[in-house]
Enzyme design. Structure first.
Site, mmCIF file in Angstrom:
data_model
loop_
_atom_site.group_PDB
_atom_site.id
_atom_site.type_symbol
_atom_site.label_atom_id
_atom_site.label_comp_id
_atom_site.label_asym_id
_atom_site.label_seq_id
_atom_site.Cartn_x
_atom_site.Cartn_y
_atom_site.Cartn_z
ATOM 1 N N ASN A 1 -1.047 -9.278 4.847
ATOM 2 C CA ASN A 1 -0.887 -7.848 5.076
ATOM 3 C C ASN A 1 -0.645 -7.134 3.745
ATOM 4 O O ASN A 1 -0.526 -7.779 2.699
ATOM 5 C CB ASN A 1 0.275 -7.604 6.050
ATOM 6 N N CYS B 1 -5.189 0.540 3.787
ATOM 7 C CA CYS B 1 -5.241 -0.875 4.171
ATOM 8 C C CYS B 1 -6.663 -1.413 4.098
ATOM 9 O O CYS B 1 -6.875 -2.589 3.799
ATOM 10 C CB CYS B 1 -4.665 -1.068 5.562
ATOM 11 N N GLN C 1 0.803 -1.213 0.000
ATOM 12 C CA GLN C 1 0.000 0.000 0.000
ATOM 13 C C GLN C 1 0.838 1.266 0.000
ATOM 14 O O GLN C 1 0.335 2.351 -0.326
ATOM 15 C CB GLN C 1 -0.930 0.012 1.212
ATOM 16 N N HIS D 1 -6.060 -1.099 11.738
ATOM 17 C CA HIS D 1 -5.414 -1.586 10.522
ATOM 18 C C HIS D 1 -6.143 -2.792 9.957
ATOM 19 O O HIS D 1 -6.431 -3.757 10.675
ATOM 20 C CB HIS D 1 -3.962 -1.960 10.829
#
Length: 350
Positions: A305, A148, A142, A284
């Site tokens: 992630n 996110c 990102q 997050h």
């Protein structure tokens, strides 16, 4: 003889690759300013970091000592000096790990997604890894954009589309960043996954990454791409916040979740099953793509992630599950979103 040479060359290449992707140092380098300065310079070269100042060096030194001290303890996970090593924890959170999810949920009030309350887990498999079932695209990055939420939503949509159609297609986070802006989603300033699922459902699907690529900033929405080269949805569901509900959901498909990142250890996570201290204020977004049990009997989630392959276990983190806290580690159980795709709902131009 030729086979031996080939094997030796192969092993040498493997060693070079391992060294190239990890930053190594000697303990004695931590004992003096000169040693730390040499470490700092090598770290900058290794990660291709251009910024350099006395302040950045001071932060790097603090983080180097902290990572080293943590790794000497008998923890079930390890840390490493990654690209975040010259950031303070506050800088790290503001740049990479604060999608303001808890804040936006409070402002949103009522929960628009229907809750899935059927939590019977008696028939689910002991472990599952959707990466092995061709339902997870490669790790993305990102960058310094608080997007996110978009990456977490897109990975879940990519997963359910692959399960329903047999086609694994990389989809566009950028379309959500640019176009999903009427409610609580605000591009690089944070957002929520459930409104993203609703947006995809109401706007003819989500474009492919190829047709609407990521640029790490918010731009003018290209509405002409709505309904073209896109994956469709039929809405989204939100679990009831229990681990049982999350486990049942992940047994069927990848699921978007959010966690609290108020942990300096998470910032430098390298490998193992993470169980570090953190809070309950979710900030997050990530995507759970499986679960399992370590050889030591520790049960964990596999989370994808969006910080690139250089973080964690090639971009993934294993987080401990089955803890006493009902919210789960870092509140991982509390905000879990499931994209819904009917097998009979066709995609557009794919």
């Amino acid at each position: 003889m030729e086979i031996s040479k080939f094997l030796l060359l192969s092993l040498s290449l493997v060693f070079i690759l391992v060294v190239a992707e990890s930053f190594e140092y000697q303990e004695k380098e931590l004992e003096s300013k000169e040693g730390l300065q040499a470490m700092y310079d090598r770290w900058r070269s290794h990660h291709k970091v251009e910024r350099k100042s006395s302040d950045r060096f001071n932060v790097f030194s603090y983080n180097a000592h902290r990572v080293h001290k943590s790794n000497k303890l008998n923890k079930q996970y390890k840390l490493k000096l990654n690209r975040f090593a010259d950031f303070t924890h506050d800088e790290f959170k503001s740049k990479y790990a604060d999608s303001k999810i808890a804040h936006k949920l409070a402002l949103q009030g009522a929960r628009p997604c229907p809750q899935n309350n059927n939590n019977d887990i008696s028939n689910i498999p002991e472990s599952i890894d959707w990466r092995e079932k061709n339902a997870v695209t490669p790790i993305k990055d990102q960058g310094q954009c608080g997007s996110c939420w978009a990456f977490a939503a897109v990975a879940a949509v990519e997963g359910i589309n692959a399960i329903r159609t047999g086609q694994l297609v990389r989809l566009s986070e950028q379309q959500l960043i640019d176009c999903d802006s009427k409610g609580f989603n605000n591009g690089c300033e944070g957002g929520l996954m459930e409104p993203a699922f609703n947006f995809i459902t109401e706007h003819g699907g989500l474009a492919t990454e190829e047709s609407y690529p990521y640029v790490e900033k918010r731009e003018v929405c290209c509405s002409s791409k709505f309904g073209h080269h896109s994956v469709t949805l039929n809405g989204g569901e939100r679990t009831d916040g229990t681990e049982e509900a999350l486990l049942k959901a992940v047994a069927q498909q990848p699921v978007s979740i959010a966690i609290d990142t108020n942990s300096e250890d998470f910032m430098f996570y390298s490998e193992g099953v993470f169980n570090g201290q953190c809070g309950l204020t979710i900030t997050h977004g990530m995507t759970i793509v499986g679960y399992g049990t370590s050889p030591d009997g520790v049960k964990y989630w596999i989370a994808k992630n969006s910080w690139g392959e250089w973080w964690g276990e090639k971009g993934y983190v294993r987080m401990q599950r089955e803890l006493q806290a009902p919210q789960g580690l870092c509140a991982i159980n509390t905000y879990a979103l499931i994209p819904v795709k009917d097998p009979n709902t066709p995609n557009n131009e794919l």
